[in-house]
Design a protein around this motif. Sequence first.
Motif, PDB file in Angstrom:
ATOM      1  N   THR A  54       0.819  -1.213   0.000  1.00 54.07           N
ATOM      2  CA  THR A  54       0.000   0.000   0.000  1.00 54.07           C
ATOM      3  C   THR A  54       0.853   1.264   0.000  1.00 54.07           C
ATOM      4  N   MET A  89     -16.320   1.721   7.565  1.00 50.65           N
ATOM      5  CA  MET A  89     -15.791   2.246   6.310  1.00 50.65           C
ATOM      6  C   MET A  89     -14.267   2.214   6.296  1.00 50.65           C
ATOM      7  N   ASP A  90     -13.636   2.385   7.451  1.00 47.95           N
ATOM      8  CA  ASP A  90     -12.177   2.282   7.492  1.00 47.95           C
ATOM      9  C   ASP A  90     -11.724   0.880   7.098  1.00 47.95           C
ATOM     10  N   ARG A  93     -12.248   0.484   3.289  1.00 50.09           N
ATOM     11  CA  ARG A  93     -11.184   1.172   2.546  1.00 50.09           C
ATOM     12  C   ARG A  93      -9.875   0.382   2.613  1.00 50.09           C
ATOM     13  N   GLU A  97      -7.765  -0.977  -0.411  1.00 46.91           N
ATOM     14  CA  GLU A  97      -6.423  -0.417  -0.529  1.00 46.91           C
ATOM     15  C   GLU A  97      -5.384  -1.523  -0.640  1.00 46.91           C
ATOM     16  N   SER A 143     -13.611  -6.775  -2.973  1.00 45.90           N
ATOM     17  CA  SER A 143     -12.234  -6.340  -3.212  1.00 45.90           C
ATOM     18  C   SER A 143     -11.473  -7.333  -4.071  1.00 45.90           C
TER      19      SER A 143
END
Length: 249
Positions: A54, A89-90, A93, A97, A143
Amino acid sequence: MSTVMITGCSSGFGLETARLFLARGWDVVATMRTPDAELLPASDRLRVLALDITDADSIARAIEQAGPLDALVNNAGFGAPVPVELTPMDTARALFETNTLGTLAMTQAVLPQLRERGAGVIVNVTSSVTLKALPLVGVYSASKAAVNAFTQSLAIEVEPFGVRVRLVLPGRSPTTRFGANAGVHLGGLEHPDYGPMVQGILAGFRDTSGPVTEAQDVAEAVWRAVTDPGTPLRTPAGKDAEEWMREAG
């Protein structure tokens, strides 16, 4: 001598894949966030590098240190067993990511040298849950499904340049550390409505009595995808994944 870079080698599928390629005579660049060379057999054909997929600077350093590559195995990722409604939501993400954008970034970083050389292989390890809807893995599955989608397009785009791109889709693997790592992101266990569902599904995840995927299954599937030009775009890894692939058609 051929060289493969494998991400996410600290445990599970990545670690077993690195061991297999070493045992079969390849030079291996094994990457992990916190390098630990003792995880793998001592060999002058092994390099263990720090890599955070990342982080663009970390990727650039690892690619430079690795030197010329013949194959890239994008294995690094994590899971989060939590109902879609309750997924922070974290967490969502972070899943995209790492699992999606991290895989894309590694692919973009390695592909130019393969294209310019007119040879090479990229294997993206995703998941068989992209073939069959299951509870608790909705955002994780999304994802990974995104990786399936861009990999299919990429395979068409780079074929004229002599580069092969393949997918390996593992099934459920209760015996690897992936499950333990995913447990950090578990959600809904105490929820008044979702709690009983989560408890039942987790029990099923941990059940080893039926068809499951072992780390060796994934390593062998990756090996075939890298070394055999005749492998299809998608290769299931594990008996459960094979069953789901047949059902999906």
